[in-house]
Scaffold this motif. Structure first.
Motif, mmCIF file in Angstrom:
data_model
loop_
_atom_site.group_PDB
_atom_site.id
_atom_site.type_symbol
_atom_site.label_atom_id
_atom_site.label_comp_id
_atom_site.label_asym_id
_atom_site.label_seq_id
_atom_site.Cartn_x
_atom_site.Cartn_y
_atom_site.Cartn_z
ATOM 1 N N PRO A 39 26.260 -14.147 23.299
ATOM 2 C CA PRO A 39 26.634 -14.557 24.656
ATOM 3 C C PRO A 39 26.163 -13.528 25.666
ATOM 4 C CG PRO A 39 28.497 -14.797 23.153
ATOM 5 C CD PRO A 39 27.453 -14.033 22.408
ATOM 6 N N CYS B 244 31.682 -18.062 25.435
ATOM 7 C CA CYS B 244 31.396 -19.460 25.720
ATOM 8 C C CYS B 244 32.618 -20.322 25.366
ATOM 9 C CB CYS B 244 30.176 -19.926 24.923
ATOM 10 S SG CYS B 244 28.647 -19.073 25.374
ATOM 11 N N SER C 258 29.500 -24.336 30.640
ATOM 12 C CA SER C 258 28.121 -23.837 30.503
ATOM 13 C C SER C 258 28.141 -22.520 29.725
ATOM 14 C CB SER C 258 27.494 -23.630 31.870
ATOM 15 O OG SER C 258 26.178 -23.133 31.741
ATOM 16 N N CYS C 259 27.166 -22.362 28.857
ATOM 17 C CA CYS C 259 27.080 -21.164 27.997
ATOM 18 C C CYS C 259 25.701 -20.529 28.180
ATOM 19 C CB CYS C 259 27.311 -21.541 26.541
ATOM 20 S SG CYS C 259 27.287 -20.118 25.409
ATOM 21 N N ARG D 291 20.256 -21.231 28.673
ATOM 22 C CA ARG D 291 21.524 -21.828 29.103
ATOM 23 C C ARG D 291 21.645 -23.216 28.521
ATOM 24 N NH1 ARG D 291 23.137 -23.631 35.252
ATOM 25 N NH2 ARG D 291 25.157 -24.559 34.726
ATOM 26 N N VAL E 247 32.035 -21.522 18.514
ATOM 27 C CA VAL E 247 32.823 -21.729 19.742
ATOM 28 C C VAL E 247 33.970 -22.676 19.389
ATOM 29 C CG1 VAL E 247 32.809 -22.490 22.132
ATOM 30 C CG2 VAL E 247 30.754 -21.439 21.157
#
Length: 305
Positions: free
Chosen positions: A206, A211, A216-217, A270, A298
Protein backbone atom coordinates in the motif's frame (compact mmCIF):
# COMPACT_ATOMS: atom_id res chain seq x y z
CA UNK A 1 117.99 -18.11 -50.64
CA UNK A 2 119.08 -14.43 -50.61
CA UNK A 3 121.64 -15.05 -53.36
CA UNK A 4 118.95 -16.73 -55.48
CA UNK A 5 116.58 -13.76 -55.00
CA UNK A 6 119.24 -11.16 -55.95
CA UNK A 7 120.42 -13.24 -58.92
CA UNK A 8 116.87 -13.39 -60.26
CA UNK A 9 116.64 -9.56 -60.00
CA UNK A 10 119.30 -9.22 -62.76
CA UNK A 11 121.53 -6.70 -60.91
CA UNK A 12 125.11 -8.15 -60.82
CA UNK A 13 126.49 -5.24 -58.75
CA UNK A 14 123.88 -5.76 -56.04
CA UNK A 15 124.40 -9.52 -56.15
CA UNK A 16 128.19 -9.15 -55.71
CA UNK A 17 127.82 -6.67 -52.84
CA UNK A 18 125.22 -8.84 -51.09
CA UNK A 19 127.46 -11.91 -51.48
CA UNK A 20 130.37 -10.14 -49.81
CA UNK A 21 128.22 -8.82 -46.95
CA UNK A 22 126.51 -12.05 -45.94
CA UNK A 23 129.42 -14.42 -46.38
CA UNK A 24 130.60 -14.02 -42.76
CA UNK A 25 127.16 -14.03 -41.06
CA UNK A 26 126.73 -16.62 -38.32
CA UNK A 27 123.08 -16.07 -37.16
CA UNK A 28 119.79 -14.70 -38.41
CA UNK A 29 120.18 -11.27 -36.72
CA UNK A 30 123.61 -10.65 -38.22
CA UNK A 31 122.43 -11.90 -41.59
CA UNK A 32 119.42 -9.54 -41.51
CA UNK A 33 121.53 -6.55 -40.49
CA UNK A 34 124.19 -7.17 -43.20
CA UNK A 35 121.58 -7.76 -45.90
CA UNK A 36 119.78 -4.52 -45.02
CA UNK A 37 123.05 -2.60 -45.04
CA UNK A 38 124.04 -4.11 -48.39
CA UNK A 39 120.79 -3.23 -50.19
CA UNK A 40 120.64 0.32 -48.77
CA UNK A 41 122.51 2.86 -50.90
CA UNK A 42 123.60 6.38 -50.13
CA UNK A 43 120.82 7.80 -52.31
CA UNK A 44 118.25 5.88 -50.29
CA UNK A 45 119.62 7.37 -47.07
CA UNK A 46 119.50 10.87 -48.59
CA UNK A 47 115.86 10.38 -49.63
CA UNK A 48 114.91 9.14 -46.17
CA UNK A 49 116.64 12.14 -44.51
CA UNK A 50 114.86 14.50 -46.92
CA UNK A 51 111.44 12.96 -46.18
CA UNK A 52 112.00 13.18 -42.43
CA UNK A 53 113.12 16.80 -42.71
CA UNK A 54 110.08 17.70 -44.82
CA UNK A 55 107.75 16.02 -42.30
CA UNK A 56 109.39 17.98 -39.46
CA UNK A 57 108.95 21.23 -41.40
CA UNK A 58 105.31 20.42 -42.08
CA UNK A 59 104.61 19.75 -38.39
CA UNK A 60 106.39 22.96 -37.35
CA UNK A 61 104.44 25.01 -39.88
CA UNK A 62 101.14 23.49 -38.73
CA UNK A 63 101.81 24.38 -35.08
CA UNK A 64 102.94 27.90 -36.02
CA UNK A 65 106.47 27.49 -34.65
CA UNK A 66 109.68 28.82 -36.21
CA UNK A 67 112.07 26.29 -37.68
CA UNK A 68 115.55 25.79 -36.22
CA UNK A 69 118.39 27.57 -38.03
CA UNK A 70 120.08 24.38 -39.01
CA UNK A 71 116.97 23.04 -40.71
CA UNK A 72 116.33 26.34 -42.45
CA UNK A 73 119.95 26.37 -43.75
CA UNK A 74 119.57 22.81 -44.88
CA UNK A 75 116.40 23.69 -46.76
CA UNK A 76 118.19 26.66 -48.41
CA UNK A 77 121.08 24.40 -49.38
CA UNK A 78 118.70 21.81 -50.75
CA UNK A 79 116.98 24.50 -52.80
CA UNK A 80 113.56 24.04 -51.19
CA UNK A 81 111.35 27.11 -51.01
CA UNK A 82 109.23 27.77 -47.92
CA UNK A 83 106.26 30.04 -48.18
CA UNK A 84 106.02 32.65 -45.41
CA UNK A 85 102.94 32.41 -43.19
CA UNK A 86 100.40 35.12 -43.74
CA UNK A 87 99.72 37.32 -40.75
CA UNK A 88 96.01 37.40 -41.46
CA UNK A 89 95.35 33.66 -41.64
CA UNK A 90 94.75 33.30 -37.87
CA UNK A 91 93.27 35.57 -35.23
CA UNK A 92 94.92 33.67 -32.35
CA UNK A 93 98.05 35.11 -30.68
CA UNK A 94 101.46 33.62 -31.43
CA UNK A 95 101.81 31.95 -28.05
CA UNK A 96 98.37 30.25 -28.26
CA UNK A 97 98.09 26.61 -29.22
CA UNK A 98 94.87 24.66 -29.85
CA UNK A 99 94.00 22.55 -26.81
CA UNK A 100 94.46 18.86 -27.18
CA UNK A 101 91.25 17.19 -26.07
CA UNK A 102 91.65 14.35 -23.65
CA UNK A 103 90.54 11.01 -25.02
CA UNK A 104 88.72 10.45 -21.69
CA UNK A 105 86.03 12.93 -22.72
CA UNK A 106 85.39 11.04 -25.92
CA UNK A 107 84.40 7.94 -24.05
CA UNK A 108 80.82 7.32 -23.16
CA UNK A 109 80.47 7.06 -19.44
CA UNK A 110 78.33 4.37 -17.90
CA UNK A 111 75.00 5.33 -16.36
CA UNK A 112 74.94 5.61 -12.60
CA UNK A 113 72.62 3.52 -10.47
CA UNK A 114 70.41 6.51 -9.77
CA UNK A 115 70.02 7.25 -13.47
CA UNK A 116 69.22 3.60 -14.16
CA UNK A 117 66.50 3.50 -11.47
CA UNK A 118 65.04 6.79 -12.73
CA UNK A 119 64.95 5.45 -16.29
CA UNK A 120 63.24 2.24 -15.12
CA UNK A 121 60.59 4.24 -13.24
CA UNK A 122 59.92 6.37 -16.31
CA UNK A 123 59.52 3.26 -18.47
CA UNK A 124 57.07 1.71 -15.97
CA UNK A 125 55.05 4.93 -15.83
CA UNK A 126 54.84 5.07 -19.62
CA UNK A 127 53.74 1.43 -19.80
CA UNK A 128 51.07 2.04 -17.16
CA UNK A 129 49.83 5.10 -19.02
CA UNK A 130 49.59 3.13 -22.28
CA UNK A 131 47.77 0.28 -20.48
CA UNK A 132 45.17 2.51 -18.76
CA UNK A 133 44.72 5.08 -21.53
CA UNK A 134 41.77 3.31 -23.31
CA UNK A 135 39.86 2.80 -20.04
CA UNK A 136 40.48 6.36 -18.89
CA UNK A 137 39.35 7.65 -22.30
CA UNK A 138 36.10 5.64 -22.15
CA UNK A 139 35.35 6.82 -18.60
CA UNK A 140 36.08 10.40 -19.62
CA UNK A 141 33.73 10.13 -22.59
CA UNK A 142 30.99 8.64 -20.40
CA UNK A 143 31.32 11.48 -17.91
CA UNK A 144 31.38 14.05 -20.68
CA UNK A 145 28.27 12.59 -22.32
CA UNK A 146 26.50 12.45 -18.94
CA UNK A 147 27.20 16.14 -18.34
CA UNK A 148 26.35 17.38 -21.84
CA UNK A 149 23.60 14.91 -22.78
CA UNK A 150 21.75 13.93 -19.59
CA UNK A 151 19.07 11.28 -20.03
CA UNK A 152 15.63 12.52 -19.21
CA UNK A 153 14.39 10.93 -16.02
CA UNK A 154 10.79 11.13 -17.24
CA UNK A 155 11.57 8.57 -19.92
CA UNK A 156 13.39 6.25 -17.54
CA UNK A 157 10.85 6.15 -14.72
CA UNK A 158 7.55 6.94 -16.35
CA UNK A 159 4.72 6.88 -13.82
CA UNK A 160 1.16 7.33 -14.81
CA UNK A 161 -0.65 10.09 -12.95
CA UNK A 162 -3.15 8.93 -10.34
CA UNK A 163 -6.07 10.71 -8.81
CA UNK A 164 -5.78 11.93 -5.24
CA UNK A 165 -7.29 9.69 -2.58
CA UNK A 166 -10.90 10.36 -1.67
CA UNK A 167 -11.53 12.52 1.36
CA UNK A 168 -12.17 10.73 4.59
CA UNK A 169 -15.67 10.95 6.04
CA UNK A 170 -16.32 13.85 8.36
CA UNK A 171 -18.41 12.04 10.89
CA UNK A 172 -17.06 9.37 13.18
CA UNK A 173 -18.16 6.01 11.94
CA UNK A 174 -17.55 3.01 14.12
CA UNK A 175 -15.44 0.30 12.57
CA UNK A 176 -17.34 -2.88 11.88
CA UNK A 177 -16.78 -5.49 14.50
CA UNK A 178 -15.00 -8.58 13.32
CA UNK A 179 -17.49 -11.18 12.27
CA UNK A 180 -16.59 -14.48 13.68
CA UNK A 181 -19.60 -16.18 12.18
CA UNK A 182 -19.07 -17.49 8.67
CA UNK A 183 -16.70 -19.57 6.56
CA UNK A 184 -13.03 -18.97 5.94
CA UNK A 185 -12.28 -17.38 2.54
CA UNK A 186 -10.62 -19.42 -0.16
CA UNK A 187 -6.87 -18.99 -0.84
CA UNK A 188 -5.84 -16.70 -3.69
CA UNK A 189 -4.62 -18.39 -6.86
CA UNK A 190 -2.70 -15.81 -8.91
CA UNK A 191 -1.65 -18.35 -11.54
CA UNK A 192 1.93 -17.07 -11.95
CA UNK A 193 5.25 -17.81 -10.22
CA UNK A 194 7.05 -15.35 -7.99
CA UNK A 195 9.99 -15.05 -10.42
CA UNK A 196 10.47 -15.80 -14.10
CA UNK A 197 13.13 -14.99 -16.69
CA UNK A 198 14.98 -11.76 -15.85
CA UNK A 199 12.39 -10.95 -13.13
CA UNK A 200 13.62 -12.10 -9.73
CA UNK A 201 10.89 -10.68 -7.46
CA UNK A 202 7.62 -8.71 -7.61
CA UNK A 203 6.14 -6.95 -4.58
CA UNK A 204 2.89 -4.99 -4.03
CA UNK A 205 2.56 -2.70 -0.97
CA UNK A 206 0.00 0.00 0.00
CA UNK A 207 1.26 3.46 -0.95
CA UNK A 208 -1.30 5.54 0.95
CA UNK A 209 -2.33 3.81 4.13
CA UNK A 210 -4.39 0.64 4.44
CA UNK A 211 -6.71 -0.32 1.64
CA UNK A 212 -10.41 -0.87 2.44
CA UNK A 213 -13.21 -2.64 0.59
CA UNK A 214 -15.49 -0.38 -1.38
CA UNK A 215 -12.85 2.36 -1.70
CA UNK A 216 -9.85 3.36 -3.77
CA UNK A 217 -6.52 1.62 -3.14
CA UNK A 218 -3.14 3.09 -4.17
CA UNK A 219 -0.45 0.41 -4.47
CA UNK A 220 3.28 0.61 -5.15
CA UNK A 221 4.63 -2.16 -7.37
CA UNK A 222 8.37 -3.02 -7.28
CA UNK A 223 9.87 -5.27 -9.95
CA UNK A 224 13.38 -6.61 -9.23
CA UNK A 225 15.47 -7.54 -12.31
CA UNK A 226 18.65 -9.38 -13.11
CA UNK A 227 21.16 -6.61 -14.12
CA UNK A 228 23.07 -9.01 -16.38
CA UNK A 229 20.15 -9.23 -18.81
CA UNK A 230 18.95 -6.52 -21.17
CA UNK A 231 15.28 -5.61 -20.61
CA UNK A 232 13.66 -2.86 -22.64
CA UNK A 233 10.51 -2.37 -20.59
CA UNK A 234 8.43 -3.94 -17.83
CA UNK A 235 4.64 -4.26 -18.10
CA UNK A 236 2.43 -5.08 -15.13
CA UNK A 237 -1.21 -4.81 -14.03
CA UNK A 238 -3.18 -4.91 -10.76
CA UNK A 239 -5.65 -7.78 -10.34
CA UNK A 240 -8.41 -7.75 -7.68
CA UNK A 241 -9.71 -11.08 -6.28
CA UNK A 242 -12.95 -11.62 -4.35
CA UNK A 243 -12.04 -14.54 -2.12
CA UNK A 244 -15.66 -15.29 -1.28
CA UNK A 245 -17.32 -15.20 -4.72
CA UNK A 246 -14.24 -16.04 -6.81
CA UNK A 247 -14.63 -13.05 -9.09
CA UNK A 248 -11.44 -11.62 -10.65
CA UNK A 249 -11.04 -8.11 -12.07
CA UNK A 250 -7.92 -6.89 -13.88
CA UNK A 251 -6.99 -3.24 -14.35
CA UNK A 252 -5.16 -1.74 -17.31
CA UNK A 253 -1.49 -2.45 -18.02
CA UNK A 254 1.26 -0.14 -16.82
CA UNK A 255 4.51 -0.10 -18.86
CA UNK A 256 7.82 1.33 -17.66
CA UNK A 257 11.10 1.59 -19.66
CA UNK A 258 14.16 -0.03 -18.10
CA UNK A 259 17.73 1.20 -18.52
CA UNK A 260 20.48 -1.36 -19.10
CA UNK A 261 22.00 -2.68 -15.88
CA UNK A 262 19.04 -1.61 -13.68
CA UNK A 263 18.38 -3.72 -10.58
CA UNK A 264 14.87 -2.51 -9.79
CA UNK A 265 12.01 -0.42 -11.19
CA UNK A 266 8.84 0.68 -9.45
CA UNK A 267 5.54 2.30 -10.23
CA UNK A 268 2.34 3.48 -8.55
CA UNK A 269 -1.04 2.05 -9.51
CA UNK A 270 -4.58 2.72 -8.39
CA UNK A 271 -7.56 0.39 -8.33
CA UNK A 272 -11.11 0.58 -6.99
CA UNK A 273 -12.01 -2.25 -4.62
CA UNK A 274 -15.53 -3.68 -4.71
CA UNK A 275 -17.51 -4.15 -1.51
CA UNK A 276 -16.63 -7.40 0.20
CA UNK A 277 -15.41 -9.02 3.37
CA UNK A 278 -12.42 -10.87 1.91
CA UNK A 279 -10.53 -9.31 -0.98
CA UNK A 280 -6.98 -9.54 -2.33
CA UNK A 281 -4.87 -7.50 -4.75
CA UNK A 282 -1.84 -8.83 -6.69
CA UNK A 283 0.53 -7.32 -9.26
CA UNK A 284 1.12 -9.58 -12.27
CA UNK A 285 3.71 -8.81 -14.97
CA UNK A 286 3.24 -9.69 -18.63
CA UNK A 287 6.60 -8.53 -20.01
CA UNK A 288 9.43 -9.47 -20.20
CA UNK A 289 8.05 -12.54 -18.38
CA UNK A 290 4.98 -13.53 -16.36
CA UNK A 291 5.48 -13.27 -12.61
CA UNK A 292 3.24 -12.27 -9.71
CA UNK A 293 3.59 -10.73 -6.30
CA UNK A 294 2.27 -12.09 -3.05
CA UNK A 295 -1.44 -11.21 -2.71
CA UNK A 296 -2.19 -8.14 -0.64
CA UNK A 297 -5.13 -9.17 1.62
CA UNK A 298 -7.96 -6.72 2.33
CA UNK A 299 -8.49 -6.86 5.24
CA UNK A 300 -5.14 -8.21 6.30
CA UNK A 301 -6.64 -10.45 9.06
CA UNK A 302 -9.94 -11.80 10.46
CA UNK A 303 -11.45 -12.12 6.95
CA UNK A 304 -14.59 -14.31 6.70
CA UNK A 305 -17.22 -14.95 4.10
Amino acid sequence: MLRSIVANCGDPVLADRLDQSISGATDIAALTRRARHAVTTESDLDEERTRRRQLADLVSATRGRSLPGGQAGGEAAAGSTRLPMSAGTSLAPDHWFPPARSPWHRRRRRLSRRQGVLGLVIVLVLLGAVWTAPRMWSELRRGWDTVLNPVKTEEQNQIRPVSPPPPEPVGDQPAPAPNTVGTAPAPVEVGAPGSAGPITLVTATPANGECRAGGSCVIRVDVHLDPATSVGAVTWALTVYDRCSGQVRTNGDVSQPVQSGTHQVYGIGRTDLPPGTALAVAAITSAPATAASEPLLVPSENAVC
